[in-house]
Motif scaffolding. Structure first.
Motif, mmCIF file in Angstrom:
data_model
loop_
_atom_site.group_PDB
_atom_site.id
_atom_site.type_symbol
_atom_site.label_atom_id
_atom_site.label_comp_id
_atom_site.label_asym_id
_atom_site.label_seq_id
_atom_site.Cartn_x
_atom_site.Cartn_y
_atom_site.Cartn_z
ATOM 1 N N PRO A 1 -56.842 63.461 -37.978
ATOM 2 C CA PRO A 1 -57.629 63.063 -36.803
ATOM 3 C C PRO A 1 -56.961 63.284 -35.448
ATOM 4 C CG PRO A 1 -56.732 61.133 -37.899
ATOM 5 C CD PRO A 1 -56.405 62.309 -38.773
ATOM 6 N N GLN A 2 -55.664 63.567 -35.432
ATOM 7 C CA GLN A 2 -55.012 63.780 -34.143
ATOM 8 C C GLN A 2 -55.436 65.128 -33.557
ATOM 9 O OE1 GLN A 2 -53.392 63.173 -37.001
ATOM 10 N NE2 GLN A 2 -52.658 61.080 -36.752
ATOM 11 N N ALA A 3 -55.228 65.289 -32.267
ATOM 12 C CA ALA A 3 -55.588 66.547 -31.605
ATOM 13 C C ALA A 3 -54.748 67.696 -32.136
ATOM 14 C CB ALA A 3 -55.376 66.418 -30.100
ATOM 15 N N ALA A 4 -55.354 68.885 -32.120
ATOM 16 C CA ALA A 4 -54.639 70.131 -32.411
ATOM 17 C C ALA A 4 -53.970 70.110 -33.788
ATOM 18 C CB ALA A 4 -53.615 70.415 -31.317
ATOM 19 N N TYR B 1 -70.121 72.216 -37.489
ATOM 20 C CA TYR B 1 -70.222 73.340 -36.586
ATOM 21 C C TYR B 1 -71.483 74.122 -36.919
ATOM 22 C CZ TYR B 1 -65.347 73.168 -34.871
ATOM 23 O OH TYR B 1 -64.158 72.818 -34.262
ATOM 24 N N VAL C 1 -68.164 65.381 -34.367
ATOM 25 C CA VAL C 1 -66.890 65.044 -34.991
ATOM 26 C C VAL C 1 -66.913 63.575 -35.371
ATOM 27 C CG1 VAL C 1 -64.378 64.968 -34.785
ATOM 28 C CG2 VAL C 1 -65.666 66.729 -33.568
ATOM 29 N N PRO D 1 -68.758 82.966 -32.577
ATOM 30 C CA PRO D 1 -67.818 81.985 -33.137
ATOM 31 C C PRO D 1 -68.526 80.669 -33.439
ATOM 32 C CG PRO D 1 -67.529 82.155 -30.773
ATOM 33 C CD PRO D 1 -68.529 83.216 -31.161
ATOM 34 N N ALA E 1 -56.112 75.014 -28.939
ATOM 35 C CA ALA E 1 -56.354 73.571 -28.959
ATOM 36 C C ALA E 1 -55.186 72.876 -28.290
ATOM 37 C CB ALA E 1 -56.528 73.070 -30.389
ATOM 38 N N GLY E 2 -55.413 71.660 -27.861
ATOM 39 C CA GLY E 2 -54.357 70.882 -27.230
ATOM 40 C C GLY E 2 -54.846 69.490 -26.921
ATOM 41 N N GLN F 1 -60.128 66.790 -30.368
ATOM 42 C CA GLN F 1 -60.342 67.462 -31.636
ATOM 43 C C GLN F 1 -61.144 68.744 -31.476
ATOM 44 O OE1 GLN F 1 -61.940 63.820 -32.840
ATOM 45 N NE2 GLN F 1 -60.485 63.495 -34.484
ATOM 46 N N ASN F 2 -61.385 69.162 -30.268
ATOM 47 C CA ASN F 2 -62.153 70.374 -30.043
ATOM 48 C C ASN F 2 -61.234 71.592 -30.088
ATOM 49 O OD1 ASN F 2 -64.306 71.996 -29.543
ATOM 50 N ND2 ASN F 2 -64.928 70.971 -27.662
ATOM 51 N N PHE F 3 -61.719 72.666 -30.658
ATOM 52 C CA PHE F 3 -61.033 73.951 -30.670
ATOM 53 C C PHE F 3 -61.873 74.925 -29.856
ATOM 54 C CE2 PHE F 3 -57.738 73.677 -34.045
ATOM 55 C CZ PHE F 3 -58.014 72.400 -34.495
ATOM 56 N N PHE G 1 -62.763 78.677 -29.439
ATOM 57 C CA PHE G 1 -62.645 79.918 -30.198
ATOM 58 C C PHE G 1 -62.832 81.145 -29.305
ATOM 59 C CE2 PHE G 1 -62.458 78.654 -34.634
ATOM 60 C CZ PHE G 1 -62.889 77.335 -34.595
ATOM 61 N N TYR H 1 -66.060 67.429 -39.345
ATOM 62 C CA TYR H 1 -66.767 68.125 -38.281
ATOM 63 C C TYR H 1 -68.019 68.831 -38.815
ATOM 64 C CZ TYR H 1 -61.938 68.210 -36.343
ATOM 65 O OH TYR H 1 -60.666 67.901 -35.900
ATOM 66 N N ILE I 1 -67.387 62.578 -31.341
ATOM 67 C CA ILE I 1 -67.876 63.639 -30.461
ATOM 68 C C ILE I 1 -69.294 64.026 -30.871
ATOM 69 C CG2 ILE I 1 -67.589 66.026 -29.677
ATOM 70 C CD1 ILE I 1 -64.608 65.763 -30.057
ATOM 71 N N LEU J 1 -69.090 73.698 -31.923
ATOM 72 C CA LEU J 1 -68.954 72.315 -32.361
ATOM 73 C C LEU J 1 -70.239 71.533 -32.117
ATOM 74 C CD1 LEU J 1 -67.004 70.181 -33.497
ATOM 75 C CD2 LEU J 1 -66.388 69.644 -31.120
#
Lengths: 113, 113
Positions: free
Chosen positions: A96-99, A35, A48, A42, B93-94, B99-101, B103, A33, A56, A45
């Motif tokens: 690479p998976q979410a969360a 940022y 990605v 904060p 995240a979820g 892949q985004n968080f 904040f 990533y 992304i 993004l």
């Protein structure tokens, strides 16, 4: 080892310069990533990469060009930046998976004159 | 989309006292909640995280609690030390965010000797 290494730590560039930021990780993560972080805010993004492919792009101006040469390396090429692009640029990596746990580097403090 | 609020924005405590930072999230589908500590001139460091199938997690002097019903989670630091002084960010995240968080805006913690 949970280290993400970024170089350079500091960068000063003029608006006509071309420069690159570099990032490296050896945790076997397949997502990397970029940022951007302004003072007292904060991280935001930018890009990605998953499995070395851009997954992304958060509508980032084309003067920022990311590149992922292999699963361990990530570059951010900078060209014709504006003073408002001055910020801390952070690289991060995760599975690479979410969360998943996200690990940040120490960042490159960029000043555009 | 997801929105994460964080309070307080600044917190000063005496060395040895406890500190509590609270975050609320809006999307009930979020299932992963990390906390980051950022010292001046450095990148965010993952200090503790919690998943939605767990109500509490502890690691030495730091702990995180999660209330899924109320959609809030908190960071607890006990026996604070001057080196705990930093900016703390919560995140959510979820699967809905890939892949985004997302904040929170951050809390500046000062531990006074």
């Amino acid at each position: 080892d949970t280290e993400v290494t970024q170089t350079p730590k500091h960068l000063v560039m003029g608006m006509t310069n071309k420069k690159s930021l570099k990032c490296e990780q050896h945790m076997g993560h397949r997502a990397m990533y970029w940022y951007k972080q302004k003072a007292k805010k904060p991280p935001e993004l930018m890009f990605v990469y998953s499995y070395e492919k851009l997954s992304i792009n958060e509508s980032v101006p084309s003067r920022f060009s990311p590149e992922c040469p292999n699963s361990s390396l990530l570059n951010l090429h900078l060209h014709a930046l504006q003073p408002e692009d001055s910020a801390l640029y952070l690289c991060a990596s995760s599975q690479p998976q979410a969360a998943r746990k996200l690990f940040f580097g120490s960042g490159t403090q960029l000043s555009v004159l | 989309g997801e929105n994460v609020e964080q309070h307080p924005s600044t917190l000063s405590v005496q060395e040895g006292d406890s500190a509590v930072i609270k975050c609320t999230y809006s999307d009930s589908a979020s299932n992963y909640f990390p906390w980051y500590k950022q010292e001046l001139g450095k990148g965010p460091q993952l200090i503790i995280d919690i998943r939605s199938n767990v109500g509490e997690k502890k690691d030495q002097r730091i702990a995180v609690t999660l209330n899924k019903t109320a959609k809030h989670f908190s960071l607890h630091i006990t026996e604070t030390q001057p080196e705990d002084s930093a900016v703390y960010f919560c995140a959510a995240a979820g699967l809905n965010y890939g892949q985004n968080f997302v904040f929170g805006p951050g809390t500046r913690l000062s531990v006074l000797p």
